[in-house]
Design an enzyme around this catalytic site. Structure first.
Site, PDB file in Angstrom:
ATOM      1  N   TYR A  67       0.814  -1.237   0.000  1.00  0.00           N
ATOM      2  CA  TYR A  67       0.000   0.000   0.000  1.00  0.00           C
ATOM      3  C   TYR A  67       0.836   1.271   0.000  1.00  0.00           C
ATOM      4  O   TYR A  67       2.044   1.229   0.115  1.00  0.00           O
ATOM      5  CB  TYR A  67      -1.065  -0.028   1.087  1.00  0.00           C
ATOM      6  CG  TYR A  67      -0.693  -0.058   2.558  1.00  0.00           C
ATOM      7  CD1 TYR A  67       0.564   0.287   3.052  1.00  0.00           C
ATOM      8  CD2 TYR A  67      -1.680  -0.417   3.489  1.00  0.00           C
ATOM      9  CE1 TYR A  67       0.823   0.279   4.407  1.00  0.00           C
ATOM     10  CE2 TYR A  67      -1.419  -0.429   4.853  1.00  0.00           C
ATOM     11  CZ  TYR A  67      -0.166  -0.073   5.298  1.00  0.00           C
ATOM     12  OH  TYR A  67       0.092  -0.073   6.643  1.00  0.00           O
ATOM     13  N   GLU A  68       0.138   2.377  -0.237  1.00  0.00           N
ATOM     14  CA  GLU A  68       0.770   3.709  -0.352  1.00  0.00           C
ATOM     15  C   GLU A  68       1.776   3.745  -1.506  1.00  0.00           C
ATOM     16  O   GLU A  68       2.832   4.351  -1.398  1.00  0.00           O
ATOM     17  CB  GLU A  68       1.428   4.086   0.983  1.00  0.00           C
ATOM     18  CG  GLU A  68       1.600   5.581   1.218  1.00  0.00           C
ATOM     19  CD  GLU A  68       0.329   6.380   1.039  1.00  0.00           C
ATOM     20  OE1 GLU A  68      -0.712   5.964   1.577  1.00  0.00           O
ATOM     21  OE2 GLU A  68       0.370   7.409   0.344  1.00  0.00           O
TER      22      GLU A  68
END
Lengths: 259, 594
Positions: free
Chosen positions: B440-441
């Site tokens: 993620y991110e």
């Protein structure tokens, strides 16, 4: 209402360091923290002042050096200021020597109420609170689980083995607070910032009008004869049940003479 | 299971010796961050996260947060109370502006505190983390009225925040999103659509949840150029700041995940009934710009998760290695089982974890230090250099620390032997929790593309060259120090290989970008490992100056260990960087043809 709380700065019990073989006491040249058992008195004092709607909490503490990190924790919780008796000659003080010093510093604050822990988490003598009361000529109530201030009277629920006693005494008084009876607040980061600017008055033994010979090693009436390491806990015996486990357990308990 | 103990000595060492914290206090607005106050904050934060948050980590994993039939979400046991105490103590506000109730401390200090929060309970930490991202977007792009209404309560933590980007067809490709925003005629917007993977999208810990939602306005251009950012509160807020009616936004389900079970990952539905009311943040079609503002901070925070979870897994592995007895270590008396920490292979594993953790901490904190200079620098030049260094280091922090997070938590499982594979030992959780962080991110693949495609070309390559020059300065400082001679040797070889790979990418990558993309991941590993080697060398040099012989010995051995086991691999990565696109293209046409 002015409440004085006695607080002790002790080596972190989670990382306690070691005993000094010469003095036979705990080495204190490590970082000190607020004794957890004192945090209950600080919390109770803050709550009493909140309830009263006026007044302040003042801390009194003594150390042989000028350590303040434990005091900062209590100031960050909300105490208004502190008196720190910091003097090399205090090293080795016994309970009575400690009580003499604290009593003088407390008297200078002219408090309405003095709170202490029931005992410290490093020395565990448990006698300082009543000694302070005696030296100041004040009523002493021990093992408080609840305190209510009603005018010039303290109404205390005093914890006992069977339950609690309802005790009343006139103020000012010295009350020791049982650990665990309130939930000490964690300092907020703003409280920590504010604590930085709160007054900590450093006092010497001489400034309190006490002869250095009455405190520390010089004035101590106790002599630590010997220190030994606590025995290492040994592994217990595991009994596998081969049909006779109950008999072996009974035999084991019989041997301990608990049956 | 062992309790989490904050590595305060390591954190302080990094703040004082790897980061120039004194220089930070000289920046605009940071004069109050004096050493004894910072020490006090670190002490109390450590006590708070050890005592209040760390004990919630196991139940958070085994019980998790639950969605109820009415769409509400009940946080995992203990978290609501821990969050209440977190808000009371105000730890979320340390790095935010004073005018909204924050402490206005350097972000570097916030990052140190965030490390503790994340080690204590990573899943829980995501609620404040997402709030932090939303605060950041509002500070930079919100209107004055929006800042007045929302910031103080979000900085205190009374209200939490979320970021709503992803939709089922729009993951890494945010431009594909379809959520709609239609003007309601009164300055507000009606939001309709469904968002997935919304971290802490619904829960019972905060009084209100402020959703920041990316959506398209009517007739907006396609792709990322047509995306706007909206603020959609769970409860509408009255003019006086009080809570009004419930908005038309709901959690329709939560995901069953590999890890971070305490963090409810929600499918959020907007406008199922009368339409969710939202307010535009910033200008129309400028939503992606707002996202990019906070991306540096968010990506650094995710990198920090790799460090923080590794630290906790390391503490557990070290304790277990002392407790568990198996086999006879070389030199041990016959007939006695040795604690496994006496076996060389376990020592190697633990030192690998420890040296990488020190390097990661140095990288993340230096990254935060650069952000502080970018935001508060003494002059334009300082701010520009800070921003550029932060831009360069961010993909390294994010990708390297999260890849290492997976690797090191895996090593912790390995130290535990068979018990490590059993959930009751509590160490598998760290591996499962940290596994999301390379994803993620911005996946780590995207980080590598960002590094090679966007960061290397900054200032015509001057930013990366300046960073490589700074490694050269460390190398020169190592000269003539016998116990660090092996560090100097491996660092020199790693720097040489990384410099050559950098120049190759700057030259070839610009003429044929596909060649650059093909080697991006290997290059990121090269630059990050070499930077890690520099950090541990800097630590060893600083420790020599400290006058503390134990510290000097320990930091020197960690630098040597990392040099031999990690830096030495760097030159070997160069072939991968420079191998080009041809075989990948050939593979796509043949082996990968499907």
């Amino acid at each position: 209402m002015k409440v004085v709380v006695c607080v002790k700065q002790i080596p972190d019990p989670a990382d306690p360091g070691e005993l000094d073989p010469d003095s036979k006491t705990l080495r204190r040249d490590v970082k000190l923290i607020l004794d957890e058992s004192d945090s209950y008195g600080v919390e109770m004092a803050l709550q009493l002042v909140d309830t009263a709607g006026e007044g302040e909490v003042h801390l009194v503490s003594m150390v042989p050096n000028n350590e303040v990190s434990g005091l900062r924790t209590a100031l960050a919780m909300g105490a208004a200021g502190a008196s720190l008796i910091s003097d090399e000659c205090l090293a080795g003080s016994d309970a009575l020597g400690t009580a003499k010093v604290l009593a003088k510093a407390i008297a200078a604050q002219e408090p309405d109420l003095v709170l202490t822990a029931t005992e410290s988490s490093d020395g565990y003598t448990g006698t300082v609170p009543v000694q302070i009361a005696e030296l100041l000529g004040l009523p002493s109530v021990t093992f408080a689980k609840e305190i209510e201030i009603d005018g010039s009277t303290a109404k205390v629920k005093r914890q006992t083995e069977a339950g609690y006693d309802d005790v009343e005494c006139p103020l000012p008084a010295v009350v020791s607070v049982t650990a665990g009876v309130v939930e000490p607040r964690y300092p907020s980061f703003k409280g920590i910032m504010a604590a930085k600017n709160k007054p900590v008055e450093e006092l010497t033994v001489e400034a309190l009008g006490i002869d250095a010979g009455e405190v520390g090693w010089a004035g101590s009436r106790q002599d630590i004869v010997e220190i030994t390491a606590a025995p290492v806990r040994e592994a217990g015996e595991i009994i596998e049940d081969e049909g006779d486990a109950h008999e072996r357990i009974v035999a084991f308990l019989d041997e301990l003479k608990v049956l | 299971m062992t309790d989490y103990r904050t590595p305060l000595a390591d954190i302080r060492f990094t703040l004082r010796n790897i980061v120039d914290f004194d220089a930070l206090t000289g920046l605009e607005g940071f004069a109050h961050a004096e050493p004894d106050l910072v020490d006090g904050l670190l002490d109390e934060a450590a006590r708070f996260f050890e005592q209040v948050v760390a004990p919630t980590n196991r139940d958070g994993d085994t019980v998790g947060s639950r969605r109820n039939d009415d769409g509400s979400v009940t946080a995992a046991p203990g978290l609501k109370e821990a969050y209440r105490l977190y808000v009371e103590a105000g730890w979320g506000g340390v790095g935010f502006p004073e005018e909204y109730g924050g402490g206005n401390f350097p972000w570097t200090l916030s990052i140190a505190i965030q490390e503790m929060l994340t080690s204590a309970n990573m899943a829980f930490s995501l609620c404040p983390l997402l709030t932090q991202g939303a605060i950041d977007a509002l500070i930079h792009h919100g209107s004055e009225i929006q800042r007045e209404i929302y910031l103080e309560k979000m900085i205190s933590g009374e209200w939490s925040g979320t970021m709503n980007l992803t939709e089922s067809q729009a993951g890494s490709d945010v431009g594909a999103l379809a959520t709609k925003a239609v003007p309601r005629g009164d300055g507000t917007w009606s939001i309709t659509g469904q968002k997935i993977f919304i971290t802490w999208g619904e829960h019972d810990m905060a009084d209100n949840i402020i959703h920041l939602v990316l959506a398209r306005t009517p007739d907006s251009p396609p792709g990322t150029k047509g995306i706007s950012l909206f603020l959609v509160p769970k409860f509408l807020v009255d003019d006086d700041g009080g809570l009004g009616e419930r908005n038309d936004v709901s959690c329709v389900s939560i995901e069953h995940k590999l890890g971070i079970h305490a963090s409810p990952t929600c499918v959020m539905s907007y406008g199922d009934n009368e339409g969710a009311i939202g307010w535009m943040i910033g200008e129309e079609n400028a939503g992606m710009r707002a996202m990019f503002t906070m991306m540096n901070m968010a990506r650094l925070s995710v990198g920090l998760e790799g460090l923080a979870v590794s630290e906790r897994a390391y503490q557990q592995a070290l304790a277990y290695a002392h407790e568990r007895r198996q086999g006879r270590a070389p030199g041990a008396p016959k007939g006695v089982s040795s604690p496994i920490v006496d076996h060389p292979d376990i020592q190697r594993t633990l030192l690998d974890m420890k040296s990488c953790i020190d390097a990661m901490r140095g990288l993340c904190y230096r990254n935060a230090e650069a952000l502080d200079h970018a935001g508060h620098g003494i002059d334009d030049d300082d701010r520009r250099r800070g921003a550029q260094l932060a831009a360069l280091l961010t993909p390294l922090s994010k990708a390297w620390c999260t890849d290492l997070g997976v690797e090191l938590t895996n090593e912790s499982v390995q130290v535990h032997g068979g018990m490590g594979y059993i959930e009751e030992a509590g160490v598998a959780q760290h591996l499962r929790d940290v596994r999301i962080t390379p994803i993620y991110e911005g996946t780590n693949g995207i980080q590598a593309i960002d590094l090679v495609g966007r960061k290397l070309p900054l200032d015509g390559g001057a930013v990366v060259r300046a960073h490589l020059d700074s490694i050269g300065v460390t190398l020169a400082d190592l000269d003539g120090i016998d116990e660090l001679a092996s560090v100097a040797g491996h660092l020199a070889a790693a720097l040489d290989a990384t410099t050559k790979a950098t120049e190759w990418l700057l030259e070839v990558g610009s003429s044929n970008p596909l060649d650059g993309l093909a080697g991006a991941a290997d290059y990121l590993a090269m630059l990050a490992s070499t930077t890690g080697g520099q950090i541990l060398a800097d630590a060893a040099l600083a420790a020599r100056e400290s006058g503390d012989a134990d510290l000097a010995r320990n930091k020197a051995l960690l630098a040597r260990f990392f040099a031999a086991h990690r830096l030495a691999r760097v030159p070997g990565l160069r072939a991968g960087v420079e191998s080009g696109i041809d075989d990948l293209a050939l593979g796509r046409a043949g082996i990968l043809a499907g």
